[in-house]
Design an enzyme around this catalytic site. Structure first.
Site, PDB file in Angstrom:
ATOM      1  N   GLU A  32      -2.548  -0.518  -3.796  1.00 30.37           N
ATOM      2  CA  GLU A  32      -3.752  -1.050  -3.156  1.00 30.37           C
ATOM      3  C   GLU A  32      -4.928  -0.130  -3.494  1.00 30.37           C
ATOM      4  O   GLU A  32      -4.818   1.084  -3.353  1.00 30.37           O
ATOM      5  CB  GLU A  32      -3.523  -1.079  -1.633  1.00 30.37           C
ATOM      6  N   ASP A  37       0.813  -1.230   0.000  1.00 33.06           N
ATOM      7  CA  ASP A  37       0.000   0.000   0.000  1.00 33.06           C
ATOM      8  C   ASP A  37       0.843   1.276   0.000  1.00 33.06           C
ATOM      9  O   ASP A  37       0.385   2.312   0.467  1.00 33.06           O
ATOM     10  CB  ASP A  37      -0.975  -0.006   1.187  1.00 33.06           C
TER      11      ASP A  37
HETATM   12  N1  LIG Z   1     -10.047   2.568   9.688  1.00 29.15           N
HETATM   13  C1  LIG Z   1      -9.651   1.312   9.484  1.00 29.15           C
HETATM   14  N2  LIG Z   1      -8.952   1.000   8.372  1.00 29.15           N
HETATM   15  C2  LIG Z   1      -8.560  -0.281   8.208  1.00 29.15           C
HETATM   16  C3  LIG Z   1      -8.863  -1.300   9.153  1.00 29.15           C
HETATM   17  N3  LIG Z   1      -8.347  -2.461   8.702  1.00 29.15           N
HETATM   18  C4  LIG Z   1      -7.750  -2.177   7.527  1.00 29.15           C
HETATM   19  N4  LIG Z   1      -7.868  -0.868   7.213  1.00 29.15           N
HETATM   20  C5  LIG Z   1      -7.353  -0.193   6.020  1.00 29.15           C
HETATM   21  O1  LIG Z   1      -6.881  -1.191   5.141  1.00 29.15           O
HETATM   22  C6  LIG Z   1      -5.447  -1.123   5.014  1.00 29.15           C
HETATM   23  C7  LIG Z   1      -4.805  -2.481   5.144  1.00 29.15           C
HETATM   24  O2  LIG Z   1      -5.614  -3.451   4.690  1.00 29.15           O
HETATM   25  P1  LIG Z   1      -5.405  -4.985   5.029  1.00 29.15           P
HETATM   26  O3  LIG Z   1      -6.021  -5.741   3.932  1.00 29.15           O
HETATM   27  O4  LIG Z   1      -5.853  -5.262   6.429  1.00 29.15           O
HETATM   28  O5  LIG Z   1      -3.827  -5.146   4.911  1.00 29.15           O
HETATM   29  P2  LIG Z   1      -2.859  -5.951   5.809  1.00 29.15           P
HETATM   30  O6  LIG Z   1      -1.511  -5.874   5.164  1.00 29.15           O
HETATM   31  O7  LIG Z   1      -3.454  -7.308   6.082  1.00 29.15           O
HETATM   32  O8  LIG Z   1      -2.897  -5.144   7.160  1.00 29.15           O
HETATM   33  P3  LIG Z   1      -2.207  -3.772   7.549  1.00 29.15           P
HETATM   34  O9  LIG Z   1      -1.042  -4.154   8.360  1.00 29.15           O
HETATM   35  O10 LIG Z   1      -3.244  -3.014   8.364  1.00 29.15           O
HETATM   36  O11 LIG Z   1      -1.842  -3.042   6.294  1.00 29.15           O
HETATM   37  C8  LIG Z   1      -4.975  -0.251   6.171  1.00 29.15           C
HETATM   38  O12 LIG Z   1      -3.792   0.386   5.792  1.00 29.15           O
HETATM   39  C9  LIG Z   1      -6.157   0.691   6.341  1.00 29.15           C
HETATM   40  O13 LIG Z   1      -6.093   1.730   5.381  1.00 29.15           O
HETATM   41  C10 LIG Z   1      -9.601  -0.931  10.338  1.00 29.15           C
HETATM   42  O14 LIG Z   1      -9.910  -1.739  11.219  1.00 29.15           O
HETATM   43  N5  LIG Z   1      -9.945   0.388  10.446  1.00 29.15           N
HETATM   44  N1  LIG Z   2      -5.600   3.122  -0.252  1.00 22.99           N
HETATM   45  C1  LIG Z   2      -5.686   4.380   0.218  1.00 22.99           C
HETATM   46  N2  LIG Z   2      -6.186   5.356  -0.564  1.00 22.99           N
HETATM   47  C2  LIG Z   2      -6.296   6.615  -0.109  1.00 22.99           C
HETATM   48  N3  LIG Z   2      -5.927   6.995   1.122  1.00 22.99           N
HETATM   49  C3  LIG Z   2      -5.422   6.068   1.944  1.00 22.99           C
HETATM   50  C4  LIG Z   2      -5.273   4.717   1.548  1.00 22.99           C
HETATM   51  N4  LIG Z   2      -4.742   4.005   2.572  1.00 22.99           N
HETATM   52  C5  LIG Z   2      -4.575   4.890   3.571  1.00 22.99           C
HETATM   53  N5  LIG Z   2      -4.973   6.113   3.220  1.00 22.99           N
HETATM   54  C6  LIG Z   2      -4.941   7.342   4.032  1.00 22.99           C
HETATM   55  O1  LIG Z   2      -3.633   7.897   3.991  1.00 22.99           O
HETATM   56  C7  LIG Z   2      -3.326   8.503   5.247  1.00 22.99           C
HETATM   57  C8  LIG Z   2      -1.989   7.996   5.773  1.00 22.99           C
HETATM   58  O2  LIG Z   2      -1.924   6.626   5.523  1.00 22.99           O
HETATM   59  P1  LIG Z   2      -1.212   5.519   6.359  1.00 22.99           P
HETATM   60  O3  LIG Z   2      -0.639   4.584   5.383  1.00 22.99           O
HETATM   61  O4  LIG Z   2      -0.335   6.086   7.397  1.00 22.99           O
HETATM   62  O5  LIG Z   2      -2.479   4.883   7.120  1.00 22.99           O
HETATM   63  P2  LIG Z   2      -2.978   3.419   7.321  1.00 22.99           P
HETATM   64  O6  LIG Z   2      -3.907   3.092   6.214  1.00 22.99           O
HETATM   65  O7  LIG Z   2      -3.594   3.361   8.675  1.00 22.99           O
HETATM   66  O8  LIG Z   2      -1.706   2.508   7.234  1.00 22.99           O
HETATM   67  P3  LIG Z   2      -1.179   1.236   8.023  1.00 22.99           P
HETATM   68  O9  LIG Z   2      -1.546   0.056   7.159  1.00 22.99           O
HETATM   69  O10 LIG Z   2       0.286   1.469   8.059  1.00 22.99           O
HETATM   70  O11 LIG Z   2      -1.821   1.184   9.370  1.00 22.99           O
HETATM   71  C9  LIG Z   2      -4.511   8.172   6.174  1.00 22.99           C
HETATM   72  O12 LIG Z   2      -5.338   9.320   6.208  1.00 22.99           O
HETATM   73  C10 LIG Z   2      -5.195   7.029   5.494  1.00 22.99           C
HETATM   74  O13 LIG Z   2      -6.602   7.040   5.748  1.00 22.99           O
END
Ligand SMILES: Nc1nc2c(ncn2[C@@H]2O[C@H](COP(=O)(O)OP(=O)(O)OP(=O)(O)O)[C@@H](O)[C@H]2O)c(=O)[nH]1
Ligand SMILES: Nc1ncnc2c1ncn2[C@@H]1O[C@H](COP(=O)(O)OP(=O)(O)OP(=O)(O)O)[C@@H](O)[C@H]1O
Length: 212
Positions: A138, A71
């Protein structure tokens, strides 16, 4: 710092290109005077601090970021109705300028937090002066209600650093269900809503024609 600029450049390019392409799809539906399954699109390149945090948490070596962090380039497509999400996924599957490498359905299988969205990981070719470079990106596809919930939850996550007090966690889970019920209710009156939207669009076009 120059190293990060160079590393992130193809991701920046991919996000800019994908924004134009995905927003362009919405424009094409408008031209066809048909309901657009895409309401709006956002995109971002993951901030460096967030890349480092995630690499640290998941044990991803920095020289494996390209293959293992999906991502760094992120897109989000917001839809009015749950059915529109499946329509958008179908449109993505049919494109030949990107390749889908993974799909995660967090709508049928919501996360324990209450999170719902459909995630598609793509391989996207970026044309650079050194030749073609394939990067992972992503795409999160969600309804407006799912986006509202996820945005609020994400903000609270920062405040509580991922460890929610029990009552907040429960309220968030029940808010997620309320958002999903809202989506279901809206789907039931989808026909009425789309008729009204088509009427507004025709009326706007008619008024513009009258002015010119
Ligand atoms: N607000 C919110 N966003 C989420 C949540 N779970 C996943 N996301 C979003 O989806 C992204 C990751 O999706 P996943 O498919 O869970 O990816 P992953 O590699 O398995 O998990 P991450 O370590 O969270 O990136 C995060 O970076 C968020 O943007 C959640 O519980 N709350
Ligand atoms: N696929 C996406 N498209 C647009 N905005 C995104 C996407 N994923 C995350 N963001 C936004 O970008 C900002 C910074 O993203 P960051 O990657 O730090 O967050 P996150 O999704 O919580 O990541 P992590 O998976 O590391 O927890 C946040 O406001 C988040 O909501």
């Amino acid at each position: 710092m120059k190293h990060w600029d160079q590393f992130l450049a193809p991701y920046k390019q991919a996000v800019s290109e994908l924004k134009i392409k995905l927003k362009g799809m919405r424009g094409q539906f408008e031209l066809d005077s048909s309901h657009s399954p895409i309401e709006f699109v956002t995109g971002r390149v993951k901030p460096i601090a967030s890349i480092l945090d995630k690499a640290n948490q998941k044990g991803i070596p920095l020289d494996k970021l390209e293959e293992e962090m999906q991502d760094i380039a992120g897109m989000r497509i917001m839809c009015q109705f749950v059915d529109d999400i499946h329509h958008v996924v179908g449109l993505l599957r049919n494109r030949n300028d990107l390749e889908i490498v993974e799909e995660r359905d967090y709508i049928s299988h919501k996360k324990t937090s209450g999170y719902r969205s459909y995630h598609v990981v793509i391989r996207y070719p970026v044309q650079t002066i050194h030749g073609e470079k394939n990067i992972l990106a992503e795409i999160q596809i969600r309804t407006l209600a799912m986006n509202f919930w996820a945005t609020i939850e994400h903000t609270l996550n920062y405040k509580y650093k991922g460890i929610f007090p029990a009552d907040i966690k429960m309220r968030l889970q029940s808010a997620a269900e309320a958002a999903f019920r809202l989506d279901e209710e809206m789907s039931l009156i989808r026909g009425e809503i789309q008729e009204a939207q088509a009427f507004f669009t025709r009326n706007k076009e008619f008024k513009q024609e009258e002015k010119s």
